[in-house]
Scaffold this active site. Structure first.
Site, PDB file in Angstrom:
ATOM      1  CG  ASP A  34      -2.183  -0.387   1.177  1.00  0.00           C
ATOM      2  OD1 ASP A  34      -2.798  -0.634   2.212  1.00  0.00           O
ATOM      3  OD2 ASP A  34      -2.681  -0.479   0.050  1.00  0.00           O
ATOM      4  CE  LYS A  56      -6.858   1.756  -0.242  1.00  0.00           C
ATOM      5  NZ  LYS A  56      -8.082   1.147   0.005  1.00  0.00           N
ATOM      6  CG  MET A 171      -8.410   8.114   6.760  1.00  0.00           C
ATOM      7  SD  MET A 171      -9.393   6.781   6.066  1.00  0.00           S
ATOM      8  CE  MET A 171     -10.239   6.126   7.499  1.00  0.00           C
TER       9      MET A 171
END
Ligand code: SAH
Length: 501
Positions: A34, A56, A171
């Site tokens: 990742d 991502k 996030m």
């Protein structure tokens, strides 16, 4: 059918990978990784392992989740073991649960290796314990990513607001104004401390502490961006008292190490432990010779030698390789006196059971020669195993002092094949604070790889060098060292960097 391992790679500091995770990366046929998982870990993978990036960055998915699932399943069905690396912990906002469900549905066996999650590690590195008896009885991990226009929120803001729980948002930076607003609306005191930790546990770590009322504005002013963890609660007040990582003297400072890869690890790891962001740019590659007949002869003739003088760690290593190769061991040195030029070389000998008879306090040829003369080297036979091309000062001066000197090449150094573009990019982005040179050949090779003119455009970059000989070589290219230790050793160079940067 092989097993898929869903592995937590931790928050960024490579030391926070678990032992189980490392074992599995080392043996996997396929490594799938990742964006946030530390790239250093790929170095643990087998040389023939297949390495696939599916990460991502923000909303930009390299490979959609269903394709990731398909990929992992098909690799396992081909009989390949898969190490699926995910940032932090795979089951904490990592979609690891969904991947596991897919694996079960496809009948693929799997195991989970929990990792150190950013929501605990980033605060810890910023001096914030997520629980503390004086402040809170619980901690809540919350996604800050939920779409604020969503009609039915999964969040119960009232509960978060009214509890005394430490709230840890992942996030959440983009939604920070909304998060702070909802918590105050729900009744949390506007003076509640809030902390943000960006790039936690890495040398780039930054943190800030504010209050619910002011955090959104403060974060914007300081341009605090993702990836950051947001912590809400009284524990954030401990930041100033308990901060430790951000106090490291070289934190976030980009330092280039130009030594050969084989020799770089000591310097690099010391700099890293002081918080530096190390750019390894090996300029020298250490290679064995094509032919060791001469070395073999010399080893078989050791009985006629009085002093063995090792000038480098590599000299010791390559000499011993041949000793072992012809079926001998340390006892072959039985009747000899041994000198080690420098503490690292001495350690390398001690590791092989040889306590050096002489280690000069300082590595200047005069001092070495004087020390050896005191120990009766005049008229004696001296063998110096070393690189094929090296400075002749020591052998010449020993010969002048009356020793019978023979130089024995046991390895050679070449200009490393190295693409400078990444380093140039880092220079241009202002990421490099210092370059380190530990020998004249690192200087010569560095400028063979990267034009001196390019470096001259960056006068802000400090040049650190180990001693006067290296400094002289730098002078030939038009540079004067900014940092130079009094002792010509790596620990002294590190100390000088700590003071000079
Ligand atoms: N599974 C991961 C979290 C993935 S969600 C874990 O357990 O840590 C991605 C979010 O994690 C980022 O948006 C950020 O909020 C947080 N994050 C991950 N690594 C981080 C780091 N080193 N420092 C600060 N936040 C980090």
């Amino acid at each position: 059918m092989s097993t898929v391992y869903l592995i937590g790679a931790g928050p960024g500091d490579p030391g926070l990978l678990t032992i189980r995770a490392k074992e599995l990366i080392e043996t996997a046929d396929v490594v799938v990784y990742d964006y946030l998982a530390n790239k250093d870990f790929l170095g643990y993978a087998r040389k023939d392992a297949e390495i696939i990036y599916v990460g991502k960055k923000g909303g930009d998915h390299t490979l959609p989740q269903d394709k990731i699932n398909e990929l992992i399943i098909s690799k396992a069905k081909e009989g390949k073991s898969v190490a699926r690396l995910k940032g932090g912990d795979p089951y904490v906002f990592g979609r690891g649960g969904e991947e596991a469900e897919e694996l079960v549905a496809a009948g693929v066996p799997f195991e989970v290796v929990p990792g150190v999650t950013a929501g605990v590690a980033a605060p810890a590195y910023a001096g914030i314990p997520v629980t503390h008896r004086d402040f809170t009885t619980s901690v809540c991990f919350i996604t800050g990513h939920e779409d604020p226009t969503k009609e039915e929120s999964g969040h119960n803001w009232e509960v978060y607001a009214k509890s005394n729980s430490t709230l840890v948002f992942y996030m959440g930076v983009k939604n920070l104004p909304m998060i702070a607003g909802k918590l105050m609306e729900g009744g949390r005191d506007k003076n509640t401390p809030v902390a943000l930790v960006r790039w936690g546990t890495r040398s780039e770590q930054q943190s800030m502490v504010s209050t619910l009322e002011h955090v959104a504005g403060d974060a914007e002013k300081r341009q605090f961006a993702a990836p950051s963890i947001i912590i809400v609660g009284g524990v954030c007040g401990l930041h100033d008292k308990l901060a430790w990582f951000e106090k490291k003297p070289l934190l976030g400072k980009g330092i280039v190490v130009t030594r050969a890869r084989e020799q770089a690890s000591g310097l690099s790891s010391t700099l890293k432990s002081l918080g530096a962001h190390v750019y390894e740019f090996p300029t020298i590659s250490v290679e064995p010779l094509d032919d060791y007949a001469e070395v073999e002869q010399a080893i078989l003739g050791l009985a006629t030698v009085d002093w063995l003088v090792f000038t480098s760690v590599n000299g010791v290593k390559h000499f011993w390789n041949q000793l072992t190769e012809i079926g001998l061991d340390t006892r072959a040195l039985g009747g000899l006196s041994v000198a080690a030029i420098g503490p690292a070389t001495a350690d390398e000998l001690r590791a092989r059971g040889v306590a050096p008879d002489f280690v000069p306090a300082k590595y200047v040829a005069e001092e070495v020669v004087a020390g050896l003369l005191e120990r009766g080297v005049a008229g004696k036979r001296v063998l110096i195993p070393r690189a094929r091309v090296a400075r002749e000062v020591l052998p010449e001066q020993l010969a002048k002092a009356g020793a019978e000197v023979r130089v024995l090449p046991v390895y050679e150094t070449r200009l490393a094949q190295q693409d400078p573009s990444e380093l140039i990019a880092a220079l241009e982005k202002g990421r490099i604070r210092a370059l380190t040179f530990t020998s004249s050949s690192t200087v010569e090779n560095f400028f063979a790889l990267l034009p001196a003119e390019t470096l001259k455009q960056h006068p802000e970059v400090k040049i650190a060098c180990i001693g006067p000989v290296t400094a002289k070589t730098l002078g030939r290219f038009g540079f004067t060292p900014d940092i130079q230790p009094a002792d010509y050793t790596i620990p002294a160079l590190v100390e000088a960097l700590t003071k000079g940067l």
